[in-house]
Enzyme design. Structure first.
Site, PDB file in Angstrom:
ATOM      1  N   CYS A  62     -33.467 -30.257  27.571  1.00 43.33           N
ATOM      2  CA  CYS A  62     -34.431 -30.827  26.911  1.00 43.33           C
ATOM      3  C   CYS A  62     -34.641 -32.346  26.906  1.00 43.33           C
ATOM      4  CB  CYS A  62     -34.582 -30.520  25.516  1.00 43.33           C
ATOM      5  SG  CYS A  62     -36.056 -30.450  24.681  1.00 43.33           S
ATOM      6  N   HIS A  83     -34.515 -24.744  25.946  1.00 41.43           N
ATOM      7  CA  HIS A  83     -33.135 -24.615  25.108  1.00 41.43           C
ATOM      8  C   HIS A  83     -32.528 -23.305  25.609  1.00 41.43           C
ATOM      9  CE1 HIS A  83     -33.383 -28.174  22.764  1.00 41.43           C
ATOM     10  NE2 HIS A  83     -34.629 -27.773  22.518  1.00 41.43           N
ATOM     11  N   GLU A 101     -29.454 -22.648  24.857  1.00 41.98           N
ATOM     12  CA  GLU A 101     -28.412 -22.271  23.876  1.00 41.98           C
ATOM     13  C   GLU A 101     -28.966 -21.326  22.851  1.00 41.98           C
ATOM     14  OE1 GLU A 101     -29.756 -25.181  24.295  1.00 41.98           O
ATOM     15  OE2 GLU A 101     -30.272 -26.314  22.769  1.00 41.98           O
ATOM     16  N   SER A 150      -6.159 -19.736   0.077  1.00 48.74           N
ATOM     17  CA  SER A 150      -7.201 -19.272  -0.848  1.00 48.74           C
ATOM     18  C   SER A 150      -7.484 -17.868  -0.571  1.00 48.74           C
ATOM     19  CB  SER A 150      -8.418 -19.868  -0.595  1.00 48.74           C
ATOM     20  OG  SER A 150      -8.890 -19.715   0.819  1.00 48.74           O
ATOM     21  N   GLY A 151      -6.933 -17.162   0.324  1.00 52.12           N
ATOM     22  CA  GLY A 151      -7.215 -15.679   0.660  1.00 52.12           C
ATOM     23  C   GLY A 151      -8.249 -15.900   1.360  1.00 52.12           C
ATOM     24  N   GLY A 152      -8.909 -16.777   2.073  1.00 61.18           N
ATOM     25  CA  GLY A 152     -10.014 -16.942   2.669  1.00 61.18           C
ATOM     26  C   GLY A 152      -9.474 -16.794   4.071  1.00 61.18           C
ATOM     27  N   VAL A 153     -10.581 -16.723   5.204  1.00 56.42           N
ATOM     28  CA  VAL A 153     -10.192 -16.605   6.713  1.00 56.42           C
ATOM     29  C   VAL A 153      -9.565 -17.619   7.151  1.00 56.42           C
ATOM     30  CG1 VAL A 153     -11.200 -16.036   8.986  1.00 56.42           C
ATOM     31  CG2 VAL A 153     -12.291 -15.206   7.181  1.00 56.42           C
ATOM     32  N   ASP A 154     -10.042 -19.151   6.806  1.00 58.71           N
ATOM     33  CA  ASP A 154      -9.638 -20.278   7.654  1.00 58.71           C
ATOM     34  C   ASP A 154      -8.106 -20.576   7.201  1.00 58.71           C
ATOM     35  OD1 ASP A 154     -12.095 -20.278   8.430  1.00 58.71           O
ATOM     36  OD2 ASP A 154     -12.889 -21.854   7.215  1.00 58.71           O
ATOM     37  N   SER A 155      -7.839 -20.500   5.750  1.00 63.95           N
ATOM     38  CA  SER A 155      -6.570 -20.952   5.362  1.00 63.95           C
ATOM     39  C   SER A 155      -5.520 -19.795   5.836  1.00 63.95           C
ATOM     40  CB  SER A 155      -6.527 -21.325   3.945  1.00 63.95           C
ATOM     41  OG  SER A 155      -6.722 -20.027   3.282  1.00 63.95           O
TER      42      SER A 155
END
Ligand code: XMP
Length: 529
Positions: free
Chosen positions: A98, A187, A189, A241-246
């Protein structure tokens, strides 16, 4: 007039050695789609990084090509962002998308002007040269996504048209300079460009010669080696934290240094039902060295008498840091702090509209790095969320953790409107538990991005048997979204909602009414506070 172009912020110090693999660099001119380009490149198993167009960068043998992003500017604006495409292409293959394509055309003497027909939305690309490697394998007529006010009306000398649409003479072009130089007016993407991912892959593989070696397994091996190098024989502390990332970040660090990683998981009293124990059990299964701290009473005490959403967030953030610091002080010789920071948090964005207004003081709930003055360890710093999940699966982390919905740091405290008390938390935990379990049992959990129950500060009259009741109302929320920035309410089946409503009212004493939230974001937000 175009908005003022702000200079990017200064990056934070960062100690983990850079990822060593073939890479593509995306120069960002401020388009809303730049991250989508990066995700398309990564999906083709090629590593890439986004940097502001004006930032200097090193060229080494791992750098295989450059992509120039779109932009809200016109190349003809007085203060339009620019770089020397001619210098770049002397060293590497270049693909302009673009604005990037228009800048390229203009640089070499082409004519780019505001077209009489602006093109927004779907268009049909007509391939004019099917033998060229960029459009190899693409259908003769392919749907593409346009979003531009200017058009390339004439190409510079020596450039070749590869594709057109019914409204514009140049949808794709190429030129052979020292290295191949390509431009796409649309675009690729964006999801609606149905063969766009293939076009990007063609650029990466056929033109840049990338070997597509960016895989979760490769990332894990490389990252564990880099972590060993950074950490040496020192100790790391990390809040989980029990979250995915940590969880994924901690598992990687644990793979590198074993029990010298000290994880802390705090029960702040506003987690989901049974969450504290269940998450601790999973950490144990994974072999992580994690200490669970039940600080719920302390949190309830300080939340008392504080009905304001932002005050609740601040209290929870502050107490969390205090509890964490106290635990950290009990471990001798901690020098590093592990964090589950991911790429969208650190991309230096090119801001074209100035700083945005704070609606909610979200993601800085922890604020740990500023307080603790420890060296940071951030193994996921260059990953997108979907890549974190892939790495997590490769590491053998169970799906109940990997495929979890996002859950806010202040937890149920911002889903109990007004003052939080232990009794209200118990009530909401029960309703939420019934709702989330029902979503899981019916297979609907995976179809929504985030779901939860909200306890409203409203009592209403009901009748149960022969008795009049006067009890609380619960709102159910479920949204579909890609990144939480915008969201639509999930169209859950009526029968499902009816079953959940019955189950909550019949089983949770204190709730006699259930409603479903049908607001999208914007103008509403996902959380009610
Ligand atoms: P909103 O409510 O702004 O939420 O539409 C977007 C996403 O952010 C989460 N959220 C938070 N996460 N601390 C967090 O860690 C917070 O204070 C917070 N507030 C909202 C929300 O759950 C959703 O995923």
């Amino acid at each position: 007039m175009a908005p003022k172009f702000l200079s990017p912020q200064k990056p934070k110090l960062y100690y983990l050695r850079r990822i060593m693999t073939e890479r593509i660099l995306i120069l960002d001119f401020g388009s809303q789609y730049t991250q989508l380009i990066a995700r398309a490149v990564r999906e083709a198993n090629v590593y890439c990084e986004i940097i502001p167009y004006s930032k200097p960068f090193e060229i080494d043998s791992n750098l295989k090509g450059i992509i120039l992003s779109g932009s809200p500017f016109s190349v003809n604006d007085q203060n339009a962002p620019a770089i020397s495409v001619k210098d770049l292409v002397k060293k590497l293959p270049v693909l302009g998308i673009c604005y990037g394509a228009q800048l390229t055309a203009k640089t070499y003497g082409g004519r780019v002007e505001k077209s009489s027909k602006r093109e927004y939305g779907r268009a049909s690309m007509i391939v004019q040269n099917e033998t060229d490697v960029l459009l190899k394998g693409i259908s003769p007529k392919s749907q593409v996504w346009m979003s531009h006010g200017d058009s390339i009306l004439e190409l510079p000398e020596g450039f070749e048209v590869l594709a057109t649409t019914e409204s514009i003479p140049v949808a794709a072009f190429k030129c052979n300079e020292e290295n191949p130089l390509y431009g796409l007016q649309f675009h690729p993407e964006v999801y609606h460009s149905t063969e766009g991912k293939q076009i990007i892959k063609n650029f990466l593989v056929n033109i840049c010669g990338c070997s597509q070696d960016w895989t979760p397994a490769h990332f894990i091996t490389d990252t564990v080696a880099r972590l060993k190098e950074q950490i040496g024989n020192r100790k790391v502390i990390m809040a989980l934290s029990g979250g995915v990332d940590s969880t994924v970040a901690a598992t990687l660090i644990h793979k590198a240094i074993g029990d010298r990683l000290h994880g802390i998981f705090v029960d702040n009293g506003v987690l989901r039902k049974n969450e504290f124990q269940e998450v601790l059990d999973t950490y144990k299964q994974l072999g992580l060295n994690v200490k669970g701290i039940d600080a719920s009473k302390l949190f309830y005490k300080e939340l008392k008498g504080n009905p304001e959403p932002e005050a609740k967030r601040k209290i929870i953030g502050r107490l969390f840091i205090e509890v964490f610091q106290e635990e950290a002080n009990k471990i001798e010789g901690i020098e590093l702090l592990g964090q589950g920071t991911i790429y969208p948090d650190v991309i230096e964005s090119v801001s074209v509209h100035g700083p945005s207004v704070t609606i909610k003081s979200h993601h800085n709930v922890g604020g740990l790095p500023e307080k603790m003055h420890l060296e940071l360890v951030e193994p996921l710093r260059y990953l997108f969320k979907d890549e974190v999940r892939k790495v997590g699966r490769e590491l053998g982390i169970p799906s109940n953790l990997i495929d979890r919905h996002p859950f806010p740091g202040p937890g149920l405290a911002i889903r109990i409107l007004g003052e939080v008390t232990e009794e209200k938390v118990k009530l909401l935990q029960e309703a939420d538990h019934i709702y989330i379990n029902a979503l899981k049992e019916t297979g609907l959990y995976a179809t929504v991005w985030q779901a939860g129950a909200i306890l409203l500060p409203v009592k209403s009259v009901g009748v149960m048997g022969d008795e009049r009741t006067y009890e609380y109302t619960v709102a159910l929320r479920a949204v579909t979204s890609v990144d939480g920035m915008t969201a639509d309410w999930a169209h859950l089946p009526y029968d499902f909602l009816a079953d959940v409503s019955n189950a909550i009212i019949n089983n949770v004493r204190g709730i006699n009414r259930v409603v479903y939230d049908i607001s999208s974001k914007p103008p509403a937000t996902i959380e009610w506070e």
